[in-house]
Scaffold this motif. Sequence first.
Motif, PDB file in Angstrom:
ATOM      1  N   PHE A 113      -4.328   3.617 -13.593  1.00 15.97           N
ATOM      2  CA  PHE A 113      -5.616   2.896 -13.102  1.00 15.97           C
ATOM      3  C   PHE A 113      -5.188   1.488 -12.817  1.00 15.97           C
ATOM      4  CE2 PHE A 113      -9.623   0.680 -12.198  1.00 15.97           C
ATOM      5  CZ  PHE A 113     -10.298   1.333 -11.379  1.00 15.97           C
ATOM      6  N   SER A 114      -4.943   0.763 -14.029  1.00 14.45           N
ATOM      7  CA  SER A 114      -4.770  -0.720 -13.817  1.00 14.45           C
ATOM      8  C   SER A 114      -3.519  -0.810 -12.919  1.00 14.45           C
ATOM      9  CB  SER A 114      -4.592  -1.283 -15.046  1.00 14.45           C
ATOM     10  OG  SER A 114      -3.531  -0.651 -16.022  1.00 14.45           O
ATOM     11  N   ALA A 115      -2.646  -0.189 -12.973  1.00 12.14           N
ATOM     12  CA  ALA A 115      -1.358  -0.296 -12.243  1.00 12.14           C
ATOM     13  C   ALA A 115      -1.612  -0.231 -10.724  1.00 12.14           C
ATOM     14  CB  ALA A 115      -0.150   0.738 -12.615  1.00 12.14           C
ATOM     15  N   LYS A 116      -2.493   0.528 -10.314  1.00 10.30           N
ATOM     16  CA  LYS A 116      -2.841   0.650  -9.060  1.00 10.30           C
ATOM     17  C   LYS A 116      -3.762  -0.392  -8.571  1.00 10.30           C
ATOM     18  CE  LYS A 116      -2.525   5.686  -8.813  1.00 10.30           C
ATOM     19  NZ  LYS A 116      -3.217   7.054  -8.798  1.00 10.30           N
ATOM     20  N   TYR A 117      -4.585  -1.016  -9.191  1.00 11.80           N
ATOM     21  CA  TYR A 117      -5.716  -2.004  -8.551  1.00 11.80           C
ATOM     22  C   TYR A 117      -5.324  -3.317  -9.034  1.00 11.80           C
ATOM     23  CZ  TYR A 117      -7.816   2.575  -6.978  1.00 11.80           C
ATOM     24  OH  TYR A 117      -7.811   3.654  -6.289  1.00 11.80           O
ATOM     25  N   GLN A 118      -4.829  -3.629 -10.214  1.00  5.16           N
ATOM     26  CA  GLN A 118      -4.675  -5.068 -10.712  1.00  5.16           C
ATOM     27  C   GLN A 118      -3.235  -5.560  -9.868  1.00  5.16           C
ATOM     28  OE1 GLN A 118      -4.355  -5.455 -15.140  1.00  5.16           O
ATOM     29  NE2 GLN A 118      -3.214  -7.455 -14.754  1.00  5.16           N
ATOM     30  N   LYS A 119      -3.649  -6.649  -8.876  1.00  3.24           N
ATOM     31  CA  LYS A 119      -2.662  -7.139  -8.177  1.00  3.24           C
ATOM     32  C   LYS A 119      -1.585  -7.775  -8.917  1.00  3.24           C
ATOM     33  CE  LYS A 119      -2.534  -9.724  -3.877  1.00  3.24           C
ATOM     34  NZ  LYS A 119      -3.366 -10.985  -2.937  1.00  3.24           N
ATOM     35  N   GLY A 120      -0.312  -7.335  -8.195  1.00  2.00           N
ATOM     36  CA  GLY A 120       0.648  -8.072  -8.952  1.00  2.00           C
ATOM     37  C   GLY A 120       1.183  -7.125 -10.024  1.00  2.00           C
ATOM     38  N   LYS A 121       0.776  -6.049 -10.642  1.00  2.00           N
ATOM     39  CA  LYS A 121       1.224  -5.387 -11.653  1.00  2.00           C
ATOM     40  C   LYS A 121       2.374  -4.571 -11.373  1.00  2.00           C
ATOM     41  CE  LYS A 121      -0.524  -3.141 -15.931  1.00  2.00           C
ATOM     42  NZ  LYS A 121      -1.698  -2.778 -16.556  1.00  2.00           N
ATOM     43  N   THR A 122       2.283  -4.002 -10.182  1.00  2.00           N
ATOM     44  CA  THR A 122       3.013  -3.086  -9.633  1.00  2.00           C
ATOM     45  C   THR A 122       4.005  -3.438  -8.522  1.00  2.00           C
ATOM     46  OG1 THR A 122       1.719  -1.092 -10.442  1.00  2.00           O
ATOM     47  CG2 THR A 122       3.250  -0.578  -8.571  1.00  2.00           C
ATOM     48  N   GLN A 123       5.349  -3.077  -8.664  1.00  2.00           N
ATOM     49  CA  GLN A 123       6.200  -3.403  -7.398  1.00  2.00           C
ATOM     50  C   GLN A 123       6.157  -2.334  -6.426  1.00  2.00           C
ATOM     51  OE1 GLN A 123      10.217  -4.290  -8.682  1.00  2.00           O
ATOM     52  NE2 GLN A 123      10.868  -5.039  -6.668  1.00  2.00           N
ATOM     53  N   TYR A 124       5.969  -2.602  -5.225  1.00  2.00           N
ATOM     54  CA  TYR A 124       6.047  -1.836  -4.156  1.00  2.00           C
ATOM     55  C   TYR A 124       7.221  -1.921  -3.214  1.00  2.00           C
ATOM     56  CZ  TYR A 124       1.025  -0.853  -5.647  1.00  2.00           C
ATOM     57  OH  TYR A 124      -0.035  -0.477  -6.304  1.00  2.00           O
ATOM     58  N   LEU A 125       8.137  -1.102  -3.013  1.00  2.00           N
ATOM     59  CA  LEU A 125       9.239  -1.110  -2.158  1.00  2.00           C
ATOM     60  C   LEU A 125       8.950  -0.261  -0.838  1.00  2.00           C
ATOM     61  CD1 LEU A 125      11.975  -0.912  -5.017  1.00  2.00           C
ATOM     62  CD2 LEU A 125      10.921  -3.037  -4.145  1.00  2.00           C
ATOM     63  N   MET A 178      -7.915   1.879   1.040  1.00  2.00           N
ATOM     64  CA  MET A 178      -7.718   0.962   1.948  1.00  2.00           C
ATOM     65  C   MET A 178      -8.041  -0.737   1.432  1.00  2.00           C
ATOM     66  SD  MET A 178      -7.072   2.115   5.132  1.00  2.00           S
ATOM     67  CE  MET A 178      -7.562   1.310   6.611  1.00  2.00           C
ATOM     68  N   THR A 179      -7.577  -0.619   0.252  1.00  2.00           N
ATOM     69  CA  THR A 179      -7.830  -2.051  -0.329  1.00  2.00           C
ATOM     70  C   THR A 179      -6.419  -2.739  -0.043  1.00  2.00           C
ATOM     71  OG1 THR A 179      -6.729  -1.537  -2.623  1.00  2.00           O
ATOM     72  CG2 THR A 179      -9.096  -0.949  -2.419  1.00  2.00           C
ATOM     73  N   GLU A 180      -6.327  -3.947  -0.570  1.00  2.00           N
ATOM     74  CA  GLU A 180      -5.347  -4.974  -0.404  1.00  2.00           C
ATOM     75  C   GLU A 180      -4.055  -4.278  -0.918  1.00  2.00           C
ATOM     76  OE1 GLU A 180      -5.724  -8.844  -1.673  1.00  2.00           O
ATOM     77  OE2 GLU A 180      -7.039  -8.381  -3.523  1.00  2.00           O
ATOM     78  N   THR A 181      -4.174  -3.398  -1.935  1.00  2.00           N
ATOM     79  CA  THR A 181      -3.254  -2.988  -3.017  1.00  2.00           C
ATOM     80  C   THR A 181      -2.881  -1.572  -2.605  1.00  2.00           C
ATOM     81  OG1 THR A 181      -4.474  -2.427  -4.746  1.00  2.00           O
ATOM     82  CG2 THR A 181      -3.676  -4.590  -4.957  1.00  2.00           C
ATOM     83  N   SER A 182      -3.565  -1.143  -1.592  1.00  2.00           N
ATOM     84  CA  SER A 182      -3.562   0.346  -1.209  1.00  2.00           C
ATOM     85  C   SER A 182      -2.268   0.761  -0.470  1.00  2.00           C
ATOM     86  CB  SER A 182      -4.676   0.892  -0.398  1.00  2.00           C
ATOM     87  OG  SER A 182      -5.714   0.826  -1.293  1.00  2.00           O
ATOM     88  N   LEU A 183      -1.724   1.934  -0.294  1.00  2.00           N
ATOM     89  CA  LEU A 183      -0.438   2.399   0.188  1.00  2.00           C
ATOM     90  C   LEU A 183      -0.412   2.491   1.601  1.00  2.00           C
ATOM     91  CD1 LEU A 183       0.886   4.675  -2.846  1.00  2.00           C
ATOM     92  CD2 LEU A 183       1.226   2.011  -2.617  1.00  2.00           C
TER      93      LEU A 183
END
Length: 220
Positions: A113-125, A178-183
């Motif tokens: 959960f935190s990796a999904k919604y805490q901005k900057g915690k996860t890297q998306y390629l 549909m958030t700013e960190t959503s895929l």
Amino acid sequence: MLLAAHGVPLPTGTVVRECDASSLAKVLRQTKLKLPIVVKPVSQGSTIGVTIVRRRTQWKEALALAHRYDPEAMVESYIPGHEAAVSILGTTVEGPTVLPAIEIVAPDGFYDFSAKYQKGKTQYLCPAPFPPKVMRHISELARRTYEALECEGAARVDFRITSRGRPYVLEINTVPGMTETSLLPMAAAQAGIAYDALVERILQSALDRANRFAQVVPKE
């Protein structure tokens, strides 16, 4: 299972009901699974209630956590490797639009959960740096999953991909974030679809579906 019948590769697994106090030994024996395994609620999202069970001592707590959110818990094999997601936009005359795949690089390898919604915690390629053959394969599997389940509108298919490039479908999310960190918005942007245009396409798909439904329902 429906997806398996359509040639979609899935992790081996089973469902353990809350009323069935199955032991870990029994589940492993019946399914021929080996640790580590994944225990999660059947109907939840955002990795809530999910545990990667690596030791036998984690079993009871993991099962209790999953059953806190759903009377049925899914127990399935853990697929080591890469995590990826492929989003799809609603059906057009040409069929569903498959968006670029995204590789998800989460801290500690667990996209919780935190990796999904805490901005900057996860890297998306995006697009994912997989070989072209793997990219084509997961795009086709995403489309096949979407069509087999007769989905409409926007959806996202989540994958685990082994080090040898073999993909497994974990699930399809028919209400993707549909958030700013959503895929979904991320993949759409990579395909040249701005956020406002994405929202319009989703709404138009819903309106088209409502209009089709209105045409087949007899008036009183």
